[in-house]
Scaffold this motif. Structure first.
Motif, short mmCIF file in Angstrom:
data_model
loop_
_atom_site.label_atom_id
_atom_site.label_comp_id
_atom_site.label_asym_id
_atom_site.label_seq_id
_atom_site.Cartn_x
_atom_site.Cartn_y
_atom_site.Cartn_z
N LEU A 105 0.82 -1.21 0.00
CA LEU A 105 0.00 0.00 0.00
C LEU A 105 0.86 1.26 0.00
N GLN A 106 2.01 1.23 0.65
CA GLN A 106 2.92 2.38 0.63
C GLN A 106 3.45 2.62 -0.78
N VAL A 107 3.79 1.54 -1.48
CA VAL A 107 4.27 1.67 -2.85
C VAL A 107 3.16 2.24 -3.73
N LEU A 108 1.96 1.74 -3.57
CA LEU A 108 0.84 2.26 -4.35
C LEU A 108 0.59 3.73 -4.07
N ALA A 109 0.68 4.13 -2.79
CA ALA A 109 0.45 5.52 -2.42
C ALA A 109 1.50 6.45 -3.00
N SER A 110 2.69 5.93 -3.24
CA SER A 110 3.77 6.77 -3.78
C SER A 110 3.70 6.92 -5.29
N GLN A 111 2.80 6.20 -5.95
CA GLN A 111 2.67 6.25 -7.40
C GLN A 111 1.82 7.44 -7.81
N PRO A 112 2.06 7.99 -9.00
CA PRO A 112 1.21 9.08 -9.49
C PRO A 112 -0.23 8.58 -9.68
N GLU A 113 -1.18 9.54 -9.67
CA GLU A 113 -2.59 9.17 -9.80
C GLU A 113 -2.88 8.42 -11.09
N ALA A 114 -2.17 8.73 -12.15
CA ALA A 114 -2.39 8.06 -13.43
C ALA A 114 -2.10 6.57 -13.33
N PHE A 115 -1.32 6.18 -12.33
CA PHE A 115 -0.94 4.78 -12.15
C PHE A 115 -1.92 4.06 -11.23
N GLU A 116 -2.97 4.72 -10.78
CA GLU A 116 -3.89 4.16 -9.80
C GLU A 116 -4.45 2.81 -10.25
N VAL A 117 -4.59 1.92 -9.30
CA VAL A 117 -5.03 0.55 -9.55
C VAL A 117 -6.44 0.38 -8.98
N SER A 118 -7.29 -0.36 -9.69
CA SER A 118 -8.65 -0.60 -9.21
C SER A 118 -8.59 -1.48 -7.96
N PRO A 119 -9.63 -1.44 -7.15
CA PRO A 119 -9.65 -2.30 -5.95
C PRO A 119 -9.51 -3.78 -6.29
N GLU A 120 -10.10 -4.22 -7.39
CA GLU A 120 -10.00 -5.63 -7.78
C GLU A 120 -8.55 -5.99 -8.14
N GLU A 121 -7.91 -5.10 -8.92
CA GLU A 121 -6.50 -5.34 -9.29
C GLU A 121 -5.61 -5.30 -8.06
N ARG A 122 -5.91 -4.39 -7.15
CA ARG A 122 -5.14 -4.27 -5.91
C ARG A 122 -5.23 -5.57 -5.12
N LEU A 123 -6.42 -6.14 -5.00
CA LEU A 123 -6.59 -7.39 -4.27
C LEU A 123 -5.86 -8.54 -4.95
N LEU A 124 -5.96 -8.63 -6.28
CA LEU A 124 -5.25 -9.68 -7.01
C LEU A 124 -3.74 -9.56 -6.83
N LEU A 125 -3.22 -8.34 -6.91
CA LEU A 125 -1.78 -8.13 -6.73
C LEU A 125 -1.36 -8.51 -5.31
N LEU A 126 -2.14 -8.11 -4.33
CA LEU A 126 -1.80 -8.43 -2.95
C LEU A 126 -1.84 -9.93 -2.72
#
Length: 171
Positions: free
Chosen positions: A88-109
């Motif tokens: 989640l820290q890595v995701l938070a440090s990414q630009p908004e254009a790189f934002e990941v959907s909740p479903e993709e976030r869960l799959l990645l996690l």
């Protein structure tokens, strides 16, 4: 498909649960911040018993056995939480254009958790070398410098990690 347990095994599990679930729940509550987490881990500890033959310590020293299993589950839960926080820290440090959907976030996690479990048990240098190579794209020479070992050690670490992953995949 429900798991078929012999009537003897079912009674052993029932007796073990009846005799020790309150004690285990209190033991976990003393070590964890949330009562719900303690209850979940208590249930997970007893679920570890289902589908496996009775361990000798399970019946002879049930509290010692239950404590050992519960500690392992606490370590696994802490590892997952740390992995999730880092992700989640890595995701938070990414630009908004790189934002990941909740479903993709869960799959990645979930993928990260499976990778972490797969690499669990490898020696620290082997695990670190593998992660630096595969996740960071770091060349073997840089990994050797980072770990303070020779290049041939990194090559051996990578072979060990790949063999471990291959064997885990087929077991």
């Amino acid at each position: 498909m429900p798991l078929a347990l012999s009537s003897v095994r079912r009674q052993e599990l029932h007796d073990l649960y009846t005799d020790h679930h309150a004690w285990l729940l209190n033991w976990l509550r003393k070590r964890l911040q949330h009562r719900e987490t303690a209850a979940d881990l208590m249930q997970d500890t007893f679920l570890q018993l289902i589908g496996r033959p009775a361990a000798s310590g399970e019946l002879q020293q049930p509290r010692a056995w239950l404590t050992t299993v519960a500690k392992g589950l606490m370590v696994d839960r802490l590892r997952r939480q740390r992995l999730e926080q880092a992700y989640l820290q890595v995701l938070a440090s990414q630009p908004e254009a790189f934002e990941v959907s909740p479903e993709e976030r869960l799959l990645l996690l979930e993928t990260l958790i499976r990778i972490d479990a797969l690499l669990d048990g490898l020696p620290t240098n082997v695990r670190t070398a593998y992660l630096l190579s595969r996740l960071e794209g770091m060349p073997y020479r840089d990994i050797a410098a980072h770990l303070g070992v020779c290049l041939s050690s990194v090559e051996k670490y990578m072979a060990t990690a790949m063999r471990h992953c291959f064997q885990a995949q087929w077991s």
